[in-house]
Scaffold this motif. Sequence first.
Motif, PDB file in Angstrom:
ATOM      1  N   THR A 293      -3.011  -8.110   3.104  1.00 29.87           N
ATOM      2  CA  THR A 293      -1.534  -7.744   4.362  1.00 29.87           C
ATOM      3  C   THR A 293      -0.696  -6.699   3.508  1.00 29.87           C
ATOM      4  O   THR A 293      -0.450  -5.191   3.665  1.00 29.87           O
ATOM      5  CB  THR A 293      -0.496  -7.994   5.001  1.00 29.87           C
ATOM      6  N   ASP A 294      -0.500  -7.011   2.381  1.00 36.92           N
ATOM      7  CA  ASP A 294       1.067  -6.705   1.423  1.00 36.92           C
ATOM      8  C   ASP A 294       0.487  -5.471   0.665  1.00 36.92           C
ATOM      9  O   ASP A 294       0.753  -4.288   0.607  1.00 36.92           O
ATOM     10  CB  ASP A 294       0.885  -7.872   0.481  1.00 36.92           C
ATOM     11  N   THR A 300      -0.841   2.302   1.016  1.00 36.91           N
ATOM     12  CA  THR A 300      -0.522   2.295   1.991  1.00 36.91           C
ATOM     13  C   THR A 300       0.760   3.466   2.203  1.00 36.91           C
ATOM     14  O   THR A 300       0.717   4.859   2.312  1.00 36.91           O
ATOM     15  CB  THR A 300      -0.700   2.156   3.495  1.00 36.91           C
ATOM     16  N   ARG A 301       1.787   2.609   1.802  1.00 39.29           N
ATOM     17  CA  ARG A 301       3.571   3.464   1.668  1.00 39.29           C
ATOM     18  C   ARG A 301       3.038   4.365   0.419  1.00 39.29           C
ATOM     19  O   ARG A 301       4.503   5.125   0.512  1.00 39.29           O
ATOM     20  CB  ARG A 301       3.781   2.321   1.978  1.00 39.29           C
ATOM     21  N   SER A 302       3.121   3.449  -0.540  1.00 38.11           N
ATOM     22  CA  SER A 302       2.962   4.939  -2.175  1.00 38.11           C
ATOM     23  C   SER A 302       1.959   5.785  -1.169  1.00 38.11           C
ATOM     24  O   SER A 302       2.292   7.370  -1.990  1.00 38.11           O
ATOM     25  CB  SER A 302       1.613   4.291  -2.886  1.00 38.11           C
ATOM     26  N   ARG A 303       0.481   5.725  -0.931  1.00 39.79           N
ATOM     27  CA  ARG A 303      -0.194   7.543  -0.285  1.00 39.79           C
ATOM     28  C   ARG A 303       0.696   8.022   0.979  1.00 39.79           C
ATOM     29  O   ARG A 303       0.989   9.369   0.477  1.00 39.79           O
ATOM     30  CB  ARG A 303      -1.290   6.873   0.185  1.00 39.79           C
ATOM     31  N   ILE A 316       4.330   1.647   8.743  1.00 37.47           N
ATOM     32  CA  ILE A 316       3.832   0.690   8.764  1.00 37.47           C
ATOM     33  C   ILE A 316       4.349  -0.218   7.751  1.00 37.47           C
ATOM     34  O   ILE A 316       4.006  -1.476   7.884  1.00 37.47           O
ATOM     35  CB  ILE A 316       3.623   1.951   6.985  1.00 37.47           C
ATOM     36  N   LEU A 317       5.695  -0.210   8.292  1.00 34.22           N
ATOM     37  CA  LEU A 317       5.968  -1.330   7.129  1.00 34.22           C
ATOM     38  C   LEU A 317       6.535  -2.337   8.410  1.00 34.22           C
ATOM     39  O   LEU A 317       6.695  -3.455   8.403  1.00 34.22           O
ATOM     40  CB  LEU A 317       8.093  -1.338   7.151  1.00 34.22           C
ATOM     41  N   PHE A 318       6.717  -1.379   9.697  1.00 30.96           N
ATOM     42  CA  PHE A 318       6.929  -2.461  11.521  1.00 30.96           C
ATOM     43  C   PHE A 318       5.583  -3.472  11.486  1.00 30.96           C
ATOM     44  O   PHE A 318       6.016  -3.970  12.009  1.00 30.96           O
ATOM     45  CB  PHE A 318       7.242  -1.160  12.061  1.00 30.96           C
TER      46      PHE A 318
END
Length: 589
Positions: A293-294, A300-303, A316-318
Amino acid sequence: MILGIKRLLPFVLLMISFITPHNMKAQLLGSAKTTTEEPAKTPDDSLGRRTPQGTVNGFIKALADQNYLRASQYFVLSKRSYRKTAERIRIAKTFQQLLDQGGNLSPSSIISNKETGRIDDDLATGVDLVGNISSDKTTIPLYVENQSDDSQPPLWLFSAETIESIVSADIRGEKTFLDRVLPNVLKEKKLGNVPIGHWGVVVVMTIVSYLLSRLLIFVFVFLLQKLWKKADTEKGNAIIDAFTLPVQMYLTVILFVAFTQRMGISIVVRQRFSIIIITIGIVAFLILLWRMTDFVSMFTRSRMNRRGRISAVSAILFLSRTTKVAIVFIGIIAILGIIGVDVTAGLAALGIGGIALALGAQKTIENFVGSVSLIADQPLRVGDYCRVDDIKGTVESIGMRSTTLRTSARTIVTIPNGQLSASKIENFAHRDRFIFNPIFNFRMETTPDQMRYLLIELRSLLYSHPAVLNSPPVVRFTGITTDALKVEITAYIESINFETSQEVQEDLLLRMMDIIEKSGTALAYPSQTLYMARDTPFSAEKAAEVSETVKKWKENNELQLPKFDPKRVEELKGSVQYPEEGSYKPEEE
């Protein structure tokens, strides 16, 4: 007189018995009250043999207590064997010795705890497989079987087939590895009715399994880094780190089970450790899910950051945090189930609480689902100019609950995402072209040749302008009204944004005004409005010139009506200078 009454008394009592109601008679005679019959409960078995799990647990406890006579009560024995106490004890000891040498019983939490046993396997109803005994000479499946019919309480025992295989097994002279290696003092001294040497070997094997698994993981990672080119990248290192600890835990468990079974450690010790082994396996799997998950969240956040989709990062964080909470919750339930805690009531209560929470937070959940759909479908992005229902504005932010738009009046409008996802959204930011659709009304005095001239020159302008899309423009004489001749124009401006399209539209309109002025006619004004001072006089000279031009076109077969000659279209393309001569050109600076 008294004597007569005594003689009549039996007759009176007989008559009363006939005329008295049944319930009154019962009360007079002192009969018992009728009671409602309750269904009889299944009596508990003192040895816990009502389920397969209870039978296996009771058998292991009897072996741990070295009460082999009680252990034999978990077997299906013939009448002859059952009568001989020594034979029953011998069979129980043989069973234990075979289990110690190479046997394996399923962990207690996996064995069915229902009176019906397992019904989802391929075995017959009332038969469960609970383990096996494997050696160089034989392989014995261990079955427990319900010995009662439907009218009697269940009674699960090791099947006759299993006991016959154990009795016929030849174990004479066979000793386990520990029996041959351990000194007598470690075999004679016992802890929990198990030789103390077995407990010591368990501790040693735990350490050895852990160190050996670390060594194997180190070698595997080393080889992977040599063979896999992407192993040294950030993504490759993240994947290796995510899998290293869970795989090491699994490998430690596998090595520990293999070593302890091969060495002949008592089945009593191994069965007690089975819950710990399964718990470690569950924890390893949960750690793997947590790390994956991490990993997915980080990349995904980087993308999304590289693509400029800042609004997706919060979602995405949520989702990552929600997934982790679910992992912890599922892990707690699984571990509680493994150690024997009944979580059914807790799950039911949690389900009711979840329904109540969902009803109370209905709008919040609706907005969250709306934000997820907005991020997935992307009907709008930050910076897009759009219209939502009757609101026009530029998207400033897309949050987890709401989206904000800044209107042309510089006000901020906040729209809940649940409402936004259900609204009609018109996005102006992603148009690949802008429509150019003016409608001209010419004066009634306009001659047919002037109209032909206007139609050809206006269309020539659109063909030749570099900012107008190459698709054929439409310039049509569409009607004669009560006060004007109507010409409708439809074309598309090729532009990257609205501001540039406005610039092109402005240039086209100015050039069209030049063509109209050159044709000698003028735009018509509404008949109810008088412009006496500004009225453009009809130019007979220009009308004659236009008529002469149209006449030449006709004589030379060059009248481009109703369609343009493709060769003429190719000649016209790009022939107009835009911006026109004398305009400010910032690129030259």
